[in-house]
Design an enzyme around this catalytic site. Structure first.
Site, PDB file in Angstrom:
ATOM      1  N   HIS A 273      37.050  44.113  41.222  1.00  0.00           N
ATOM      2  CA  HIS A 273      37.643  42.809  40.922  1.00  0.00           C
ATOM      3  C   HIS A 273      38.048  42.064  42.194  1.00  0.00           C
ATOM      4  O   HIS A 273      37.681  40.895  42.397  1.00  0.00           O
ATOM      5  CB  HIS A 273      38.853  43.002  39.998  1.00  0.00           C
ATOM      6  CG  HIS A 273      39.560  41.728  39.655  1.00  0.00           C
ATOM      7  ND1 HIS A 273      40.695  41.311  40.295  1.00  0.00           N
ATOM      8  CD2 HIS A 273      39.264  40.783  38.753  1.00  0.00           C
ATOM      9  CE1 HIS A 273      41.084  40.153  39.788  1.00  0.00           C
ATOM     10  NE2 HIS A 273      40.233  39.815  38.842  1.00  0.00           N
TER      11      HIS A 273
ATOM     12  N   CYS B  23      21.466  15.455  47.126  1.00  0.00           N
ATOM     13  CA  CYS B  23      22.914  15.396  47.283  1.00  0.00           C
ATOM     14  C   CYS B  23      23.626  16.070  46.116  1.00  0.00           C
ATOM     15  O   CYS B  23      24.828  15.956  45.961  1.00  0.00           O
ATOM     16  CB  CYS B  23      23.387  13.965  47.475  1.00  0.00           C
ATOM     17  SG  CYS B  23      23.053  12.888  46.089  1.00  0.00           S
TER      18      CYS B  23
END
Lengths: 508, 508
Positions: free
Chosen positions: A64, A444
């Site tokens: 985790h 973009c």
């Protein structure tokens, strides 16, 4: 003093704390902390966020802590088994050494080394000679330019440190969101709630100095580099205030009742705003908005030119779906250009005018669109939305299932879908350059900083990719890798070249 | 008794009234009226709507009355200059003849003839030998089949009268909207608000007999013809009741609190529902929904086969964007098919399985999709939405401007946009038939009844078009005209054939 797994690269130094709550509390007081845990779980998220780095005694490279830290680009070492952590006593032992809450340690997240005490850090990009040297290597190889998406002069400055060679997306609407936005936002809202062209023009005149100053600062920050300035993109209802007080202020300033204001605001509501009245569609129904924006761009540029700055604005029209939208807007741009040249006694103001390619129809008709557009910038976020029919805001209900069931290999908003979206991109590049050989082509969308997508853009012959400031270094690397990969795959390229040649012969 | 301009074709007979209000009032009493006006204006709309036909003394072929009546397909005569109308006295004079409110007249809107008194009418399609003969002429020429979009056995029967040769779109969700919908809608809502698969399956089991009966009746009404049955398409939140009472009933039946119900309902909210969790996406996250629907289709078919009916269901998956969605659903369909064959001791149940092509990505990857799909049906409404990025619900703010400024030649939801949407259709047909030579191809968007669009579908080699029942005759005509036009343009066709041939040679 100890060693663990290098789960999140980079360095960090700070005071140790043993609980998520302490990390949050200390960080709030302005302290730099390293969160030390046996292992982390989702309840530690806020503490992990507040900490400069994370250190755990257990867990592997996909634990985790490791996954979260890498996702955030945060320094992290896991599985340092020689640490004996006693969270209840707020201490940890390494052999005979006992460290308690508030003691300083330092981490090398790239190697997994843990040090006792403070070690001075250097900034990863600005001060690290290894980084600089490595990036120089990349820059020598790559052929695509790397630009950044930046909406403020601060973003622009940061991106230059990371090596950005221009701005690929400057969102003019950002001036209504950020700091100092209150006044221009109020004027914009008045404009939106106006009923006549006259009222709108009045509000736009008020807005003009803000727009010009905003653009001017960013152009100045990018002195020497091009800046792609996108005209207003979001649907207008996004700017309507939700609270009673905000609505009343605008109603009052327009001298209309709240009922009348609500009626006008409600009329702007849309069922599917993603495909509604936005982008160039606004510029066509309200040409005075385009006029104001374009005048701001040209006047800002003219003033900087007079100051001997080297500025290259590229005016970008969003949400285009047919070439006639561009022709409509070009008429306005041309007229304002002439006016500004005259006003500033300039023979010319260097600039380009182009369009986003983010609507499937624009890609499909790119040959015609390139008759007007001097550059294409792929808006792959929206192009992915429309090509898949996936509303990015609403995919939470099914895309995780799709990935789990292997119906999709990966989230197409993370990595360009080469097969579908990529096909449209390829069509658009071929058709666009078929019409205009020197058409400047870039991207973009957020994919512009994702390595596999950067490689794909290179393979299509893009001139540049543009991404968020922090992704600029990875884009520089990916663009270099793309060149090397393409070179090592040369024989395949040759074969397809032969194919093309034989096809050409047939056509004759 | 008089003559005017034939502004709205067809015949009508009824009692004359002289104001819009009277037309509405008389029609409410069950009377058949003809609205007689000097000329009409927008305030007469409700009266025009209530009247069987419209007659005016003034105005030309593009007058208000003429435009409105033609738009509605209503019988209308305008510019009957010999009528002297005195609305205040509720009379009209034709020469010496004086007619007063309530007197009967008859109109031939195709010729412009006005008759005194009642003339018996025949039904345009069923009883008109000229219509029948003309349609037969068309049918002899056309090569495309004409189907209809029908959601009820009544619609299906009506469409057969108009000459429909099957159903191209049967929306399974219609059982939740129409008459007798209350009970199944309630069960559906329970299913939607369920949290576990077990709860959902329980509700689906309750729903099953309704779904089966609904499908069975429509298949039976179309005895001898194919019926394309589309699996559940709309996003689930469309079915959530808006009123407190309706919400409470479902919460009670599920034994949950209203708060919990609202929480579950709110979780279904979508920002852009057009591109949200709908169509096959539902079938993938909730495979039990597909199971239930497919079982209903196969069991209904099996029962009708046992009754010696000739039924051909075509199962259609909506909103597909990748071939793996189909493969996922096919696994379910195949499993249920085997179960039903076994249950009914049938060796086979004739059927096809195919997909809508309504998402740009589906068109772009049609070669792969055709590996699984036995037919394509173009959903040109949604395909137009995504290709343009136009939400049909939201274009009111800009498309009228686009048409006025000639940025769009015509509303692309009326006539297929050949250049953009049509390009995707062409790609899909070529790629689809490249994989599967005998791929059945049709259209079930509203364009399927629009003449120019029908001609375009013919040019792409479609097998059928499907449209609303009333548009079936015009589609039959348009399909015939398309054949004739293509024949008269033969030389051009030949040229492109040669091109294709030479390309093939190269490939070898």
């Amino acid at each position: 003093m100890a060693k663990g797994l290098p789960a999140g690269p980079g360095g960090a130094t700070g005071q140790i704390v043993f609980t998520s709550e302490e990390a949050v509390a200390w960080a709030k007081k302005g302290k730099t902390v390293i969160l030390v845990r046996e292992e982390t779980n989702p309840e530690d998220i806020e503490g992990m966020r507040s900490a400069q780095a994370i250190l755990t005694a257990r867990g592997g490279m996909t634990s985790h802590a490791a996954l979260v830290a890498r996702g955030w680009g945060k320094c992290c070492i896991v599985g340092a088994g020689t640490l004996k952590i006693e969270a209840s006593k707020k201490t940890m032992k390494v052999g005979d050494l006992v460290l308690k809450e508030g003691d300083y340690i330092s981490l090398n997240g790239s190697k997994g080394y843990i040090y006792n005490g403070q070690i001075p850090m250097i900034k990863a990009a600005e001060e690290n000679p290894d980084f600089q040297a490595f990036m120089k290597l990349c820059d020598a190889v790559r052929t695509m330019k790397i630009r950044t998406n930046a909406d403020t002069p601060e973003d622009a400055a940061k991106a230059r440190v990371f090596g950005a060679e221009g701005i690929g997306l400057f969102r003019t609407e950002h001036m209504f969101y950020g700091k100092n936005a209150e006044k221009p936002l109020f004027i914009l809202r008045k404009m939106i709630a106006s009923k006549t062209e006259e009222e709108r023009r009045k509000a736009l005149n008020e807005l003009f100095p803000y727009a010009k100053e905003n653009i001017k600062q960013t152009l100045a920050a990018m002195d020497g580099y091009p800046v792609t300035i996108r005209t207003l993109d979001p649907p207008l209802h996004e700017f309507i205030p939700q609270n009673e007080d905000g609505r009343k202020k605008i109603a009052d300033s327009l001298k209309i009742t709240m009922q009348e204001f609500d009626r006008r605001a409600d009329a702007l509501h849309e069922t599917n705003p993603m495909m509604g009245h936005r982008g160039v569609r606004l510029g066509i129904t309200f040409p005075e908005i385009t006029e104001m924006q374009v005048r701001a761009i040209f006047e800002a540029t003219a003033e900087l030119l007079k100051d001997k700055k080297k500025v290259f604005p590229e005016i970008m029209i969003p949400v285009t779906c047919t070439e006639l939208e561009l022709k409509n807007q070009y008429e306005i741009i041309g007229r304002i250009y002439d006016e500004v040249c005259k006003k500033f006694k300039l023979k010319e103001i260097p600039h380009l005018v182009g369009t986003m390619i983010e609507i499937p129809r624009a890609a499909l008709t790119a040959d015609k669109i390139a008759q007007s557009a001097q550059f294409f910038s792929f808006g792959t976020n929206d192009l992915t939305q429309m090509t898949f029919g996936f509303s990015r805001d609403d995919i939470g209900g099914f895309v995780p299932d799709y990935i789990e069931k292997k119906i999709l290999p990966v989230d197409p908003f993370q990595v360009i879908d080469f097969e579908g979206v990529g096909q449209l991109m390829k069509v658009a590049v071929e058709k666009g350059r078929g019409t205009r050989k020197d058409l400047k082509i870039g991207i973009c969308g957020e994919h512009g900083g994702e390595p596999a997508s950067v490689e794909f853009c290179h393979s299509l012959g893009f001139n540049y990719v543009s991404c968020s400031p922090f992704r600029v270094p990875i884009a520089r690397l990916a663009a270099a890798q793309a060149v090397i990969k393409q070179k090592s795959a040369k024989p395949a390229v040759k074969k397809s070249a032969t194919k093309t040649a034989s096809k050409k012969t047939v056509k004759k």
